[in-house]
Write a protein that holds these residues in place. Structure first.
Motif, PDB file in Angstrom:
ATOM      1  N   GLY A   1       0.801  -1.219   0.000  1.00 25.93           N
ATOM      2  CA  GLY A   1       0.000   0.000   0.000  1.00 25.93           C
ATOM      3  C   GLY A   1       0.830   1.263   0.000  1.00 25.93           C
ATOM      4  N   ASP A   2       2.123   1.138   0.284  1.00 29.12           N
ATOM      5  CA  ASP A   2       3.013   2.298   0.345  1.00 29.12           C
ATOM      6  C   ASP A   2       3.478   2.657  -1.062  1.00 29.12           C
ATOM      7  OD1 ASP A   2       4.738   4.294   1.170  1.00 29.12           O
ATOM      8  OD2 ASP A   2       6.359   2.899   1.691  1.00 29.12           O
ATOM      9  N   VAL A   3       2.568   3.195  -1.873  1.00 28.92           N
ATOM     10  CA  VAL A   3       2.857   3.435  -3.284  1.00 28.92           C
ATOM     11  C   VAL A   3       3.735   4.665  -3.507  1.00 28.92           C
ATOM     12  CG1 VAL A   3       0.807   2.243  -4.124  1.00 28.92           C
ATOM     13  CG2 VAL A   3       0.670   4.682  -3.577  1.00 28.92           C
ATOM     14  N   ASP A   4       3.825   5.563  -2.513  1.00 28.20           N
ATOM     15  CA  ASP A   4       4.708   6.721  -2.696  1.00 28.20           C
ATOM     16  C   ASP A   4       6.108   6.460  -2.141  1.00 28.20           C
ATOM     17  OD1 ASP A   4       4.428   6.943   0.051  1.00 28.20           O
ATOM     18  OD2 ASP A   4       3.313   8.837  -0.002  1.00 28.20           O
ATOM     19  N   GLY A   5       6.287   5.281  -1.522  1.00 28.95           N
ATOM     20  CA  GLY A   5       7.616   4.835  -1.109  1.00 28.95           C
ATOM     21  C   GLY A   5       8.234   5.578   0.049  1.00 28.95           C
ATOM     22  N   ASN A   6       7.416   6.220   0.896  1.00 29.13           N
ATOM     23  CA  ASN A   6       8.003   6.967   2.014  1.00 29.13           C
ATOM     24  C   ASN A   6       8.144   6.130   3.285  1.00 29.13           C
ATOM     25  OD1 ASN A   6       5.404   6.789   2.948  1.00 29.13           O
ATOM     26  ND2 ASN A   6       5.045   8.990   3.131  1.00 29.13           N
ATOM     27  N   GLY A   7       7.794   4.840   3.207  1.00 30.46           N
ATOM     28  CA  GLY A   7       8.018   3.949   4.340  1.00 30.46           C
ATOM     29  C   GLY A   7       6.838   3.739   5.260  1.00 30.46           C
ATOM     30  N   PHE A   8       5.727   4.428   5.009  1.00 32.74           N
ATOM     31  CA  PHE A   8       4.542   4.236   5.850  1.00 32.74           C
ATOM     32  C   PHE A   8       3.286   4.577   5.052  1.00 32.74           C
ATOM     33  CE2 PHE A   8       6.185   8.510   6.503  1.00 32.74           C
ATOM     34  CZ  PHE A   8       5.063   9.317   6.348  1.00 32.74           C
TER      35      PHE A   8
ATOM     36  N   ASP B   1      -0.943   7.908  -0.186  1.00 34.15           N
ATOM     37  CA  ASP B   1      -0.954   6.606  -0.868  1.00 34.15           C
ATOM     38  C   ASP B   1      -2.350   6.307  -1.397  1.00 34.15           C
ATOM     39  OD1 ASP B   1       1.794   5.796  -0.304  1.00 34.15           O
ATOM     40  OD2 ASP B   1       1.146   5.636   1.777  1.00 34.15           O
ATOM     41  N   SER B   2      -3.356   6.538  -0.545  1.00 35.23           N
ATOM     42  CA  SER B   2      -4.738   6.278  -0.953  1.00 35.23           C
ATOM     43  C   SER B   2      -5.125   7.142  -2.143  1.00 35.23           C
ATOM     44  CB  SER B   2      -5.676   6.562   0.231  1.00 35.23           C
ATOM     45  OG  SER B   2      -7.017   6.380  -0.138  1.00 35.23           O
ATOM     46  N   SER B   3      -4.753   8.416  -2.080  1.00 35.37           N
ATOM     47  CA  SER B   3      -5.085   9.338  -3.163  1.00 35.37           C
ATOM     48  C   SER B   3      -4.425   8.924  -4.478  1.00 35.37           C
ATOM     49  CB  SER B   3      -4.633  10.757  -2.783  1.00 35.37           C
ATOM     50  OG  SER B   3      -4.905  11.668  -3.822  1.00 35.37           O
ATOM     51  N   MET B   4      -3.172   8.478  -4.410  1.00 43.33           N
ATOM     52  CA  MET B   4      -2.464   8.072  -5.622  1.00 43.33           C
ATOM     53  C   MET B   4      -3.079   6.821  -6.236  1.00 43.33           C
ATOM     54  SD  MET B   4       1.516   8.852  -4.592  1.00 43.33           S
ATOM     55  CE  MET B   4       2.200   8.614  -6.236  1.00 43.33           C
ATOM     56  N   ILE B   5      -3.514   5.886  -5.385  1.00 40.00           N
ATOM     57  CA  ILE B   5      -4.182   4.689  -5.909  1.00 40.00           C
ATOM     58  C   ILE B   5      -5.477   5.084  -6.610  1.00 40.00           C
ATOM     59  CG2 ILE B   5      -5.300   2.506  -5.294  1.00 40.00           C
ATOM     60  CD1 ILE B   5      -3.250   2.247  -3.015  1.00 40.00           C
ATOM     61  N   VAL B   6      -6.218   6.021  -6.022  1.00 43.67           N
ATOM     62  CA  VAL B   6      -7.439   6.520  -6.662  1.00 43.67           C
ATOM     63  C   VAL B   6      -7.118   7.086  -8.038  1.00 43.67           C
ATOM     64  CG1 VAL B   6      -9.195   8.332  -6.597  1.00 43.67           C
ATOM     65  CG2 VAL B   6      -8.724   6.993  -4.552  1.00 43.67           C
ATOM     66  N   GLN B   7      -6.067   7.894  -8.129  1.00 40.63           N
ATOM     67  CA  GLN B   7      -5.713   8.494  -9.408  1.00 40.63           C
ATOM     68  C   GLN B   7      -5.351   7.427 -10.438  1.00 40.63           C
ATOM     69  OE1 GLN B   7      -3.270  12.244  -9.222  1.00 40.63           O
ATOM     70  NE2 GLN B   7      -3.308  11.861  -7.020  1.00 40.63           N
ATOM     71  N   TYR B   8      -4.724   6.357  -9.974  1.00 43.21           N
ATOM     72  CA  TYR B   8      -4.391   5.278 -10.916  1.00 43.21           C
ATOM     73  C   TYR B   8      -5.655   4.581 -11.420  1.00 43.21           C
ATOM     74  CZ  TYR B   8      -2.581   1.078 -13.026  1.00 43.21           C
ATOM     75  OH  TYR B   8      -2.316   0.076 -13.928  1.00 43.21           O
ATOM     76  N   THR B   9      -6.634   4.384 -10.540  1.00 42.29           N
ATOM     77  CA  THR B   9      -7.870   3.714 -10.985  1.00 42.29           C
ATOM     78  C   THR B   9      -8.610   4.571 -12.014  1.00 42.29           C
ATOM     79  OG1 THR B   9      -9.251   4.636  -9.202  1.00 42.29           O
ATOM     80  CG2 THR B   9      -8.133   2.545  -8.761  1.00 42.29           C
ATOM     81  N   LEU B  10      -8.447   5.889 -11.933  1.00 38.78           N
ATOM     82  CA  LEU B  10      -9.082   6.790 -12.897  1.00 38.78           C
ATOM     83  C   LEU B  10      -8.288   6.902 -14.188  1.00 38.78           C
ATOM     84  CD1 LEU B  10     -10.086   9.645 -10.418  1.00 38.78           C
ATOM     85  CD2 LEU B  10     -11.582   7.878 -11.378  1.00 38.78           C
ATOM     86  N   ASP B  11      -6.974   6.696 -14.083  1.00 39.42           N
ATOM     87  CA  ASP B  11      -6.090   6.820 -15.249  1.00 39.42           C
ATOM     88  C   ASP B  11      -4.934   5.844 -15.074  1.00 39.42           C
ATOM     89  OD1 ASP B  11      -4.436   7.476 -17.328  1.00 39.42           O
ATOM     90  OD2 ASP B  11      -3.915   9.483 -16.572  1.00 39.42           O
ATOM     91  N   ASN B  12      -4.998   4.688 -15.739  1.00 33.82           N
ATOM     92  CA  ASN B  12      -3.980   3.660 -15.515  1.00 33.82           C
ATOM     93  C   ASN B  12      -2.640   3.967 -16.186  1.00 33.82           C
ATOM     94  OD1 ASN B  12      -4.460   3.052 -18.183  1.00 33.82           O
ATOM     95  ND2 ASN B  12      -5.504   1.102 -17.770  1.00 33.82           N
ATOM     96  N   THR B  13      -2.489   5.189 -16.720  1.00 37.79           N
ATOM     97  CA  THR B  13      -1.176   5.640 -17.188  1.00 37.79           C
ATOM     98  C   THR B  13      -0.494   6.489 -16.113  1.00 37.79           C
ATOM     99  OG1 THR B  13      -1.984   7.677 -18.230  1.00 37.79           O
ATOM    100  CG2 THR B  13      -2.013   5.659 -19.571  1.00 37.79           C
TER     101      THR B  13
ATOM    102  N   ASP C   1      -3.015  -8.710 -11.105  1.00 43.06           N
ATOM    103  CA  ASP C   1      -3.450  -7.778 -10.072  1.00 43.06           C
ATOM    104  C   ASP C   1      -4.698  -7.029 -10.507  1.00 43.06           C
ATOM    105  OD1 ASP C   1      -1.607  -7.882  -7.873  1.00 43.06           O
ATOM    106  OD2 ASP C   1      -0.082  -7.079  -9.212  1.00 43.06           O
ATOM    107  N   GLN C   2      -5.581  -6.775  -9.543  1.00 45.15           N
ATOM    108  CA  GLN C   2      -6.763  -5.961  -9.784  1.00 45.15           C
ATOM    109  C   GLN C   2      -6.681  -4.751  -8.855  1.00 45.15           C
ATOM    110  OE1 GLN C   2     -10.648  -7.627  -8.749  1.00 45.15           O
ATOM    111  NE2 GLN C   2     -11.468  -6.840 -10.677  1.00 45.15           N
ATOM    112  N   ILE C   3      -6.420  -3.600  -9.420  1.00 46.52           N
ATOM    113  CA  ILE C   3      -6.296  -2.378  -8.630  1.00 46.52           C
ATOM    114  C   ILE C   3      -7.602  -1.608  -8.729  1.00 46.52           C
ATOM    115  CG2 ILE C   3      -4.916  -0.324  -8.166  1.00 46.52           C
ATOM    116  CD1 ILE C   3      -3.379  -2.993  -8.062  1.00 46.52           C
ATOM    117  N   THR C   4      -8.292  -1.469  -7.596  1.00 46.20           N
ATOM    118  CA  THR C   4      -9.585  -0.783  -7.584  1.00 46.20           C
ATOM    119  C   THR C   4      -9.644   0.182  -6.413  1.00 46.20           C
ATOM    120  OG1 THR C   4     -10.731  -2.335  -6.124  1.00 46.20           O
ATOM    121  CG2 THR C   4     -10.644  -2.899  -8.485  1.00 46.20           C
ATOM    122  N   ALA C   5     -10.784   0.861  -6.290  1.00 47.07           N
ATOM    123  CA  ALA C   5     -10.988   1.796  -5.185  1.00 47.07           C
ATOM    124  C   ALA C   5     -10.969   1.082  -3.842  1.00 47.07           C
ATOM    125  CB  ALA C   5     -12.312   2.533  -5.372  1.00 47.07           C
ATOM    126  N   ASN C   6     -11.212  -0.218  -3.856  1.00 40.49           N
ATOM    127  CA  ASN C   6     -11.167  -0.964  -2.601  1.00 40.49           C
ATOM    128  C   ASN C   6      -9.764  -0.913  -1.994  1.00 40.49           C
ATOM    129  OD1 ASN C   6     -12.778  -2.743  -0.800  1.00 40.49           O
ATOM    130  ND2 ASN C   6     -11.143  -4.203  -1.267  1.00 40.49           N
TER     131      ASN C   6
END
Length: 306
Positions: free
Chosen positions: A29-36, A41-53, A80-85
């Motif tokens: 879940g640590d998609v921004d790589g800051n260690g926690f 992280d949640s916001s970035m995952i949301v952005q990916y679900t809206l735009d997978n580029t 992998d299935q990346i969703t809002a969940n």
């Protein structure tokens, strides 16, 4: 924060069915790589679900490898299935610990399959996990597994160079097995006690006692060199197709599995953690053992956050 939660709600509707093509795993879940974990992280995952580029913004690079926080798969695949969940779970765990990592171990297939489900800590050792299974909380599942164990042993048959089929329940078959695994035996008396002959188990306690004896016979002090020395001798009496491991959709033969175990020192089960096992074999593992008579036994191991 409020804006991110609104985005999360919108993404829940818009991102259904969106997926990646990466190998499946339960990401950190640590998609921004800051260690926690954080709301970022949640916001970035949301952005990916809206735009997978999406690959990140500013100084924050988006690590897709860690995004599958719930471990879900595209239906019928190991992708992998990346969703809002995933984003929702990350946000929940950022605000307060609300999810756990589960392991489901299923023995057999269909209506007769037996499943052991437990909440785990990735830093837990393999030995600790199996000891817990044998510790009493799963006696009902063990009772259901007794006959499966008997049938499995009935169908362990070795061939060897002569081509003669020999059951592990016979003295000859057991001696072949002993010769093959001799480099890994740490307690000869305990190993000798593992020979079953025609004995058939009837209770969960008998399975527990057999497990305890096997731990003495094959202690975690066995070296990787011993595993490598065992490989050729074991394959000589079983063949490479006796056991197949499918890890995140990739098939590995028995000789490859021996190498993976030795290369990663996985036989040191008192020190090897669940996370180390996951890094080698992934989060969706199917072990299939097929006897020379065509009888198939399976065990499935899956990790998921719920």
């Amino acid at each position: 924060m409020k804006k991110k939660i609104i985005c999360l709600s919108l993404a829940a509707v818009m991102s259904l069915g969106m997926a990646t093509s990466a190998f499946a795993r339960v990401g950190s879940g640590d998609v921004d790589g800051n260690g926690f974990l954080s709301s970022n992280d949640s916001s970035m995952i949301v952005q990916y679900t809206l735009d997978n580029t999406f690959t990140g913004t500013g100084q924050d690079t988006f690590d897709l490898y860690e995004a599958n926080y719930d471990g879900s798969l595209v239906e019928g695949t190991y992708e992998d299935q990346i969703t809002a969940n995933d984003a929702a779970f990350v946000l929940q765990d950022t605000l307060f610990k609300a999810t756990d990592l589960y392991i489901d171990v299923t023995v057999g297939k269909g209506d007769t399959a037996v499943t052991f489900t437990d909440v785990i800590d990735g830093s837990e050792t393999i030995e600790s996990f199996v000891d817990n299974i044998m510790g009493g909380d799963f006696d009902a599942q063990l009772e259901q597994s007794v006959d499966k164990f008997n049938v499995f042993m009935d169908n362990v048959v070795f061939t060897g160079a002569s081509g003669r089929a020999t059951s592990i329940r016979t003295e000859l078959g057991w001696s072949k097995f002993e010769n093959a695994v001799s480099d890994c035996i740490t307690d000869q008396e305990a190993f000798d006690a593992l020979y079953l002959g025609d004995t058939r188990f009837t209770t969960a306690q008998e399975l527990k006692d057999y497990y305890a004896t096997a731990k003495r016979a094959f202690a975690p002090t066995v070296s990787s060199d011993a595993i490598r020395a065992t490989k050729a001798k074991f394959l000589a009496i079983t063949g490479s197709d006796y056991v197949k491991v499918t890890a995140d959709g990739v098939d590995y033969s028995l000789d490859q599995v021996f190498d993976m175990v030795a290369d990663n020192n996985l036989q040191a089960y008192d020190a090897t953690t669940i996370n180390q096992l996951r890094r080698v074999f992934g989060d969706h593992i199917v072990v299939t053992a097929t006897s020379t008579t065509g009888v198939e036994n399976t065990m499935t191991i899956e990790f998921a956050r719920r």
